[in-house]
Scaffold this active site. Structure first.
Site, short mmCIF file in Angstrom:
data_model
loop_
_atom_site.label_atom_id
_atom_site.label_comp_id
_atom_site.label_asym_id
_atom_site.label_seq_id
_atom_site.Cartn_x
_atom_site.Cartn_y
_atom_site.Cartn_z
N ASP A 14 0.81 -1.22 0.00
CA ASP A 14 0.00 0.00 0.00
C ASP A 14 0.84 1.27 0.00
O ASP A 14 0.58 2.20 -0.77
CB ASP A 14 -0.94 0.02 1.21
CG ASP A 14 -2.12 -0.92 1.01
OD1 ASP A 14 -2.24 -1.50 -0.08
OD2 ASP A 14 -2.92 -1.05 1.97
N ARG A 99 1.92 5.03 16.63
CA ARG A 99 1.51 6.09 15.70
C ARG A 99 2.00 7.47 16.14
O ARG A 99 2.52 8.23 15.31
CB ARG A 99 0.00 6.06 15.45
CG ARG A 99 -0.49 4.79 14.74
CD ARG A 99 0.32 4.47 13.49
NE ARG A 99 -0.14 3.30 12.75
CZ ARG A 99 0.31 2.06 12.90
NH1 ARG A 99 1.23 1.79 13.81
NH2 ARG A 99 -0.16 1.07 12.17
N ASP A 128 -5.91 3.76 12.84
CA ASP A 128 -4.60 4.36 12.61
C ASP A 128 -4.68 5.67 11.84
O ASP A 128 -3.91 6.60 12.08
CB ASP A 128 -3.67 3.34 11.93
CG ASP A 128 -3.33 2.20 12.87
OD1 ASP A 128 -3.21 2.46 14.08
OD2 ASP A 128 -3.20 1.05 12.41
N SER A 179 -3.14 -8.86 7.96
CA SER A 179 -2.62 -7.49 8.08
C SER A 179 -1.94 -7.41 9.45
O SER A 179 -2.57 -7.63 10.48
CB SER A 179 -3.77 -6.50 7.98
OG SER A 179 -3.36 -5.26 8.52
N1 ARG Z 1 -6.98 -2.69 16.30
C1 ARG Z 1 -5.69 -2.30 16.73
C2 ARG Z 1 -5.65 -0.83 17.01
O1 ARG Z 1 -6.47 -0.13 16.56
C3 ARG Z 1 -4.61 -2.75 15.79
C4 ARG Z 1 -4.49 -1.98 14.51
C5 ARG Z 1 -3.45 -2.61 13.68
N2 ARG Z 1 -3.17 -1.87 12.50
C6 ARG Z 1 -2.97 -2.43 11.31
N3 ARG Z 1 -2.69 -1.64 10.34
N4 ARG Z 1 -3.04 -3.74 11.12
O2 ARG Z 1 -4.80 -0.35 17.72
#
Ligand code: ARG
Length: 409
Positions: A14, A99, A128, A179
């Site tokens: 991506d 992040r 994210d 993912s």
């Molecule tokens: N659900 C988790 C969170 O919001 C994990 C997110 C993981 N991100 C990803 N791009 N796979 O913190």
């Protein structure tokens, strides 16, 4: 007019497609920034040279790799530990912690290169994007944020085709089934067969918690003012300490989570996590607080902890309430000093002992044997007054008869 855009680059499909897409559709000069927050540690870390080369091959005018592992440990994982942070009582905020680190570096690079925008590769369905954008707006309200993957409407197949068309090299690893987002504090695994919340996560999703240890063992974690500083008496900085806890605890298969979680954008999602080091450290830290925090302070802290976790989950790392809670938590940790003994065996990790030079546990007060120092006569009056209000209420308003006048011995 050409504009400079700093893109948070992971090396995946991506963000690689995003480089070219920003060039094509936004007339952008793209600067890729990859931030090492400790991903893929169990396999020796990412191959950053290859990731950098891929960014350039995709069309970036510049590609930088920033080693933020120590910063991630000290400035992000440690405050989360002090806050005993678990979103919805379970999830130790793995992705939510990385992040803001990435945002800090994106903004710094944008300033360095005179960029007017930062960009990320998140879709519109997750948390994210919220963390990237709210974080950026908090640190640099003047910067524009671009989210190509939210706009382009390309499927995974479209992306692969687009990459082929532009000669963007794809990852040599086998086509990803899940993912994955990963850092020092743990790993989040989504998509594929685990999108059905009834499906048991296949064993191959786990890499940090593969049970290889055969004998039970113990680890003693030393804390000073709320922060872990040693393992089995060996002084360690936060980053190597967390990394070693991941290895040791993970080798017992401890640290897996399987949950359905409420995303900020209103979607419930099935999440699988591995956070061996984080969950073990959280167990130890909160246990030491049981021993060293005065009751009112402890209870108030317990009330505020879920709020901190929620703010950070929701992308509000850089926010006034989070900052104020940090100040409260920091003050609360002054006497959280001592050691906690964890036992590890067959998928389990639990506290079997704790001690502190400033322990509030008083053996003389607690004991039932002859060394008892507690003044038993003080209890009677205390309990009588404690119950006086409800006794009066019961007698007058519930009609249960007059309270007894005194000597009940
Ligand atoms: N659900 C988790 C969170 O919001 C994990 C997110 C993981 N991100 C990803 N791009 N796979 O913190």
């Amino acid at each position: 007019m050409t504009q400079r855009v700093v893109l948070a680059y992971s090396g995946g499909l991506d963000t690689s497609v995003a480089v070219r897409w920003l060039m094509e559709h936004r007339d952008a000069e793209v600067i890729c920034v990859a931030v090492d927050v400790g991903q893929a540690a169990e396999s020796g870390g990412e191959d950053w040279d290859r990731i950098r080369a891929r960014a350039l091959a995709a069309g970036a005018v510049e590609a930088t790799v920033i080693d933020a592992r120590a910063e991630m440990a000290e400035d992000f994982c440690m405050p989360a530990l002090v806050a005993n942070a678990k979103y919805e009582g379970k999830y130790p905020l793995v992705s939510a912690l990385s992040r803001p680190v990435i945002v800090k570096h994106l903004v710094a690079e944008a300033r360095k290169h005179g960029a007017t925008s930062v960009a990320h590769g998140c879709t519109g369905k997750g948390n994210d994007q919220v963390r990237f954008e709210v974080g950026t707006r908090a640190l640099a309200p003047d910067l524009n944020v671009m989210a190509p993957a939210r706009e382009w409407g390309l499927t995974r197949e479209d992306c692969i085709e687009y990459a082929a068309k532009w000669d963007i090299p794809l990852s040599v690893t086998k086509e990803k089934l899940y993912s994955i987002d990963e850092n020092l504090w743990g790993k989040a695994i989504e998509c594929g067969v685990i999108e059905d919340p009834w499906n048991r996560p296949p064993e191959d999703v786990y890499t940090m918690t593969v049970p290889t240890a055969t004998e039970p063992s113990e680890v003693v974690i030393g804390f000073e003012a709320g922060l872990p500083v040693s393992l089995d008496g060996r002084d360690l900085a936060p980053e190597p300490l967390i990394a070693e806890m991941n290895r040791r605890v993970g080798s017992y298969g401890f640290g897996r989570l399987d949950m359905v979680e409420n995303r900020r954008v209103g979607i419930k999602s099935r999440e699988t996590y591995e956070c061996p080091g984080a969950l073990a450290l959280l167990l130890a830290h909160s246990d030491l607080e049981d021993l060293t925090l005065e009751r009112d302070l402890h209870h108030e802290k317990l009330r505020l902890e879920p709020r901190w976790a929620e703010l950070v989950y929701d992308g509000l790392w850089f926010s006034p309430l989070k900052q104020a809670l940090d100040a409260f938590f920091a003050e609360s940790q002054r006497h959280v000093t001592g050691e906690v003994r964890l036992r590890l065996d067959q998928g389990r990790c639990w506290v079997v002992g704790r001690r502190s030079p400033v322990s509030l546990y008083d053996h003389g007060l607690a004991t039932y044997d002859a060394s008892d120092t507690f003044r038993h006569q003080d209890a009677e009056g205390f309990v009588r007054l404690w119950g006086l209000g409800v006794a009066t209420w019961s007698a007058v308003q519930e009609g249960r008869g007059a309270p007894s006048s005194g000597s009940d011995s």
